[in-house]
Design a protein around this motif. Structure first.
Motif, PDB file in Angstrom:
ATOM      1  N   GLU A 129       0.948  -1.116  -0.015  1.00  0.00           N
ATOM      2  CA  GLU A 129       0.050   0.124   0.096  1.00  0.00           C
ATOM      3  C   GLU A 129       1.071   1.287  -0.092  1.00  0.00           C
ATOM      4  O   GLU A 129       0.360   2.353  -0.768  1.00  0.00           O
ATOM      5  CB  GLU A 129      -1.008   0.152   1.015  1.00  0.00           C
ATOM      6  N   TYR A 132       1.910   2.063  -3.449  1.00  0.00           N
ATOM      7  CA  TYR A 132       0.800   2.679  -4.273  1.00  0.00           C
ATOM      8  C   TYR A 132       0.586   4.098  -4.003  1.00  0.00           C
ATOM      9  O   TYR A 132       0.670   5.016  -5.061  1.00  0.00           O
ATOM     10  CB  TYR A 132      -0.704   2.063  -3.808  1.00  0.00           C
ATOM     11  N   ILE A 218      -5.474   5.792   5.838  1.00  0.00           N
ATOM     12  CA  ILE A 218      -5.347   4.609   5.161  1.00  0.00           C
ATOM     13  C   ILE A 218      -4.771   3.576   6.105  1.00  0.00           C
ATOM     14  O   ILE A 218      -5.256   2.267   6.095  1.00  0.00           O
ATOM     15  CB  ILE A 218      -4.345   4.746   4.111  1.00  0.00           C
ATOM     16  N   TYR A 222      -6.802   0.025   6.824  1.00  0.00           N
ATOM     17  CA  TYR A 222      -6.269  -1.108   6.630  1.00  0.00           C
ATOM     18  C   TYR A 222      -6.311  -2.255   7.649  1.00  0.00           C
ATOM     19  O   TYR A 222      -6.560  -3.551   7.515  1.00  0.00           O
ATOM     20  CB  TYR A 222      -4.798  -0.964   5.906  1.00  0.00           C
ATOM     21  N   ALA A 232     -10.069  -2.027   0.117  1.00  0.00           N
ATOM     22  CA  ALA A 232      -9.646  -1.775  -1.361  1.00  0.00           C
ATOM     23  C   ALA A 232     -10.740  -0.533  -2.352  1.00  0.00           C
ATOM     24  O   ALA A 232     -10.113   0.160  -2.953  1.00  0.00           O
ATOM     25  CB  ALA A 232      -9.631  -2.740  -2.274  1.00  0.00           C
ATOM     26  N   ARG A 235      -9.587   2.528  -1.008  1.00  0.00           N
ATOM     27  CA  ARG A 235      -8.473   3.020  -1.371  1.00  0.00           C
ATOM     28  C   ARG A 235      -8.307   3.312  -2.967  1.00  0.00           C
ATOM     29  O   ARG A 235      -7.895   4.280  -3.346  1.00  0.00           O
ATOM     30  CB  ARG A 235      -7.519   1.867  -1.190  1.00  0.00           C
TER      31      ARG A 235
END
Length: 409
Positions: A129, A132, A218, A222, A232, A235
């Protein structure tokens, strides 16, 4: 032609508030790094060893087949008997991805499961993550360069100023003017006259909450989301909102109110308070990216996710999810409404955004939520990239703690 005069002579009051305490330049990166690495530790895969012989640990890969090892979310084709017969002779059959109605055979990266970097990722899947969001940040950094190149001949500063003035005119005289009963200048002047201490708090909040708050969300979601699929969606929605905003930053540079000529009555209070964030300075920061407001876009997406997490408006829960008691329902509901409201107050009072910036950001969030699965088209490219660097994609740990121990979160 009607003369739309939106300039008002407003005498700036004397700045009486005490200067905000300025953090050292290294403090904010340390805060963000602490949040990230703390989340990496909290979401680590238990009972998994990075080092040691193959027999000394139980690999989470062992319970997943070749197609499943990449992601629980990504669609793949495993229904055809002929295909199964074709790949059954191979120890590492290809991953059959569906993209635009076609089935694509991609390399199977499970053969790299015992590589050191694969083991590290399996132990700490949140690293995926983090990667990303590094990519997101790189794309943001490039928006200023791209926009300057696009408007090199006409001058990006003049174009952005025209767009900023056009936003003010649209809010006051456009067909959507009924949505903006209070103007940005009035909002800031209320704080400037008699409420400067409160404005000092907002100045610091504008500088410090945006990135740490988003990163913290985030990390938190998670960890607490009942499933990786649910995480997801949030996100991907935030990521797609990002890219919609980045495109807008490039093709529609917009000057924030604080940078407009003095006759428009705005003051750059964050700079007056010397409260700038280290993330808001530098060569590649796009200062002419007021439209839309990603401060509000992020906060709105976060707020809606927290409200969903509260369970107040849901009759059914996800598998293994516990019903929260009334206190936690009301707590998450208040937080989900209060956080974007506070951010909206902050971005307008500090003259960093227009109300319309928040409205457009809200629209982008809704569109991104409805279209978030568009990112599935990049899965074949991800498979190829993972194959090139010889690594197996980690299996997320989101929901594991919740499902295994039945924790209330």
């Amino acid at each position: 032609m009607v003369d739309l005069n939106i300039t008002v002579p407003v005498a700036d009051p004397k700045w009486n508030s005490n200067p905000a305490w300025k953090l050292p330049g290294w403090a904010e990166p340390i805060i963000v790094a602490t949040i990230l690495f703390g989340a990496m530790f909290m979401t680590r895969r238990h009972n998994f060893r990075i080092f040691g012989t193959r027999s000394s640990f139980t690999s989470p890969f062992d319970s997943f087949d070749a197609n499943n090892s990449s992601s629980r979310l990504i669609p793949y084709d495993s229904d055809s008997d002929s295909e199964n017969e074709h790949v059954s002779t191979s120890k590492f059959p290809p991953k059959l991805r569906k993209c635009f109605g076609f089935t694509i055979a991609m390399p199977n990266t499970s053969r790299f499961r015992n590589n050191l970097h694969s083991r590290i990722l399996q132990r700490f899947p949140f690293l995926n993550e983090m990667l990303y969001w590094v990519i997101n940040y790189i794309f943001y950094r490039m928006t200023a360069i791209a926009s300057q190149s696009l408007f090199a001949e006409s001058g990006i500063w003049n174009v952005a100023q025209e767009h900023g003035i056009a936003v003010l005119e649209a809010e006051q005289y456009g067909w959507l003017s009924f949505l903006f009963p209070v103007h940005e200048r009035q909002w800031q002047q209320w704080f400037m006259h008699g409420h400067q201490d409160a404005l000092t708090v907002l100045n610091k909040a504008y500088a410090l909450i945006h990135i740490p708050g988003t990163v913290g969300f985030i990390c938190w979601y998670y960890y607490v989301a009942p499933s990786f699929e649910t995480f997801a969606i949030a996100r991907r929605t935030m990521t797609l909102t990002n890219f919609c905003a980045f495109i807008t930053f490039i093709v529609y540079p917009c000057m924030p109110p604080r940078l407009l000529p003095p006759e428009y009555g705005f003051l750059d209070t964050v700079r007056h308070d010397d409260a700038q964030s280290v993330w808001m300075s530098g060569k590649y920061v796009n200062t002419l990216a007021a439209m839309p407001s990603m401060h509000f876009g992020y906060s709105f997406c976060i707020g809606m996710t927290i409200i969903y997490h509260s369970g107040v408006f849901r009759r059914t829960l996800e598998r293994g999810e516990s019903r929260k008691n009334m206190f936690w329902k009301m707590f998450y509901l208040a937080l989900g409404i209060g956080y974007p409201t506070f951010i909206l107050t902050t971005i307008v009072a500090t003259a960093n955004h227009y109300f319309m910036d928040a409205l457009v950001a809200t629209g982008f969030v809704f569109v991104s939520f409805l279209c978030n699965k568009v990112f599935y088209v990049f899965i074949p490219l991800e498979d190829l990239f993972l194959y090139i660097i010889r690594v197996e994609k980690p299996i997320p740990t989101t929901g594991d703690r919740f499902h295994e121990r039945g924790d209330r979160i």
